[in-house]
Scaffold this motif. Sequence first.
Motif, PDB file in Angstrom:
ATOM      1  N   LEU A 143       5.253 -12.168 -19.411  1.00  0.00           N
ATOM      2  CA  LEU A 143       4.918 -10.705 -19.972  1.00  0.00           C
ATOM      3  C   LEU A 143       5.974  -9.915 -19.252  1.00  0.00           C
ATOM      4  O   LEU A 143       6.286  -9.272 -19.975  1.00  0.00           O
ATOM      5  CB  LEU A 143       3.431 -10.361 -19.241  1.00  0.00           C
ATOM      6  CG  LEU A 143       2.319 -11.039 -20.083  1.00  0.00           C
ATOM      7  CD1 LEU A 143       0.889 -10.780 -19.396  1.00  0.00           C
ATOM      8  CD2 LEU A 143       2.209 -10.834 -21.617  1.00  0.00           C
ATOM      9  N   TYR A 157       9.054 -10.585 -18.687  1.00  0.00           N
ATOM     10  CA  TYR A 157      10.274 -10.556 -19.372  1.00  0.00           C
ATOM     11  C   TYR A 157      10.215 -10.798 -20.820  1.00  0.00           C
ATOM     12  O   TYR A 157      11.014 -10.850 -21.476  1.00  0.00           O
ATOM     13  CB  TYR A 157      11.068 -11.790 -18.677  1.00  0.00           C
ATOM     14  CG  TYR A 157      11.518 -11.505 -17.253  1.00  0.00           C
ATOM     15  CD1 TYR A 157      12.761 -11.048 -16.929  1.00  0.00           C
ATOM     16  CD2 TYR A 157      10.482 -12.133 -16.183  1.00  0.00           C
ATOM     17  CE1 TYR A 157      12.806 -10.940 -15.483  1.00  0.00           C
ATOM     18  CE2 TYR A 157      11.085 -11.626 -14.973  1.00  0.00           C
ATOM     19  CZ  TYR A 157      12.086 -11.251 -14.488  1.00  0.00           C
ATOM     20  OH  TYR A 157      12.466 -10.665 -13.181  1.00  0.00           O
ATOM     21  N   ARG A 158       9.043 -10.662 -21.369  1.00  0.00           N
ATOM     22  CA  ARG A 158       8.862 -10.748 -22.582  1.00  0.00           C
ATOM     23  C   ARG A 158       9.527 -12.026 -23.481  1.00  0.00           C
ATOM     24  O   ARG A 158      10.322 -12.019 -24.386  1.00  0.00           O
ATOM     25  CB  ARG A 158       9.446  -9.585 -23.504  1.00  0.00           C
ATOM     26  CG  ARG A 158       8.614  -8.274 -23.170  1.00  0.00           C
ATOM     27  CD  ARG A 158       9.634  -6.966 -23.751  1.00  0.00           C
ATOM     28  NE  ARG A 158       8.755  -5.939 -23.128  1.00  0.00           N
ATOM     29  CZ  ARG A 158       8.033  -5.064 -23.706  1.00  0.00           C
ATOM     30  NH1 ARG A 158       7.575  -5.369 -24.891  1.00  0.00           N
ATOM     31  NH2 ARG A 158       7.659  -3.925 -23.064  1.00  0.00           N
TER      32      ARG A 158
END
Length: 411
Positions: A293, A295-296
């Motif tokens: 989440l 660092y996507r």
Amino acid sequence: MNIGFVGLGKLGLDCAEVFAEQYKVRGYDIYPRTSELVEVCDISDVVSKSDWIFIAVPTPHTEGYDGSVPSSHMEPRDFGLDAVKDALRSINQYANSPKKVVLISTVLPGTTRRHFANLLDQQHQFLYNPYLIAMGSVKWDMVNPEMVMIGTKTGNPGEMSELIEIYRSLMKNDPRYVTGTWDECEAIKIFYNTFISAKIGLANMIQDFALKIGNINVDVVTDALAQSTMRIMGPKYMTAGMGDAGACHPRDNIALRWLAREYDIGYDMFDTIMHAREIQAKNLAQFLVHKALDYRLPIVIHGKAYKPDVPYCIGSYSTLVGHYVKKSGLPVVYLDPLADDPTDVVDTVGVSVFLWAHNRKITYEYTGDQKDTQPYCKTIPAGSIIVDPWRRLPRDQTGITVIHYGNTRNN
Ligand SMILES: NC(=O)c1ccc[n+]([C@@H]2O[C@H](COP(=O)([O-])OP(=O)(O)OC[C@H]3O[C@@H](n4cnc5c(N)ncnc54)[C@H](O)[C@@H]3O)[C@@H](O)[C@H]2O)c1
């Protein structure tokens, strides 16, 4: 060299007398104590006249928490820390020069940093140096230890060299000197003791099964296990990493839960072990999810079979971790060219958060096979994060962040 002891009780007095065979030793206790070898004096004299000050005051448990009466139903509690805090305040008060302060008393991991470090004036050095000593053989144990643990704030081994030299002059054997942070040495001491409790608990559980099932001499079973030096009695399985897995281990534990109930053993250690295994997998999954989440990035578990070089996904810890990732609402895929369960297995991936589940070296080192696990895809794309639960991958990889899961030291 002047040595001071604060606390001349069951541990402190005998240890102070061992030091006194080689050094000038002064000691203080809140109760009157006598010794042929140690000069018992006032706290001010002990502090002001000593270069090294060893603290061996009690860190008592609350009444009813010593194990001699049932306590497992009671609220867990920390040890009492007041006597150590008093000793540190006295050192601040009476020290006229920088001192080396060595805490011997047993405290839980994290205690020195949280409760003691800020109490001691900055001019002094604080070392944590718990002893592996048993009542009845204090003096012998002191000079014949299995290991000497010495912890400092940063764990830099150079900071322990003087104390190691002092111990070298006392020891009758040639012990291991284990250096680390305060917290690491607190952990070694307390987990050393509790490993022993866990071992005894397992042996006595086999005794309970022998009594309930019949036709079993517990010694035949425990002697066979005691001589099993390949896996049980030795360093194998002492590297923290992925959880126990495979076609046999998890299901054996799960089945023993049934046996414990069937024979009305009265407790179920395997419930605790299997519950811990599941929560450990969940913790690891949540770690991956947070990184994903932040660092996507998507999550890739590198290794789906329960261990490297085999296809078997039965009892796989990777899948258990994947289960908790999915439960948190994120997708997960696996890289594993051998996996016999193709669900969610892919052969190419982009920039991702990887869980480095397989480590060939650790799994197979007992066979003499020392090859590292190689990536199960062409390359790990730059920008990726690898979470290595085995802490063996080099951390300085260009373009890739490697996180050693379980190493929270700053250096
Ligand atoms: N006894 C062992 O075999 C053993 C082994 C390893 C570690 N330890 C740890 O060492 C510590 C001491 O254990 P012990 O068995 O010697 O306890 P103990 O109660 O026998 O001795 C502690 C001594 O400290 C004195 N004391 C209390 N408060 C003091 C203060 N403010 N200033 C000076 N002296 C004070 C007490 O009067 C007592 O004589 C504990 O943390 C224990 O867990 C003990």
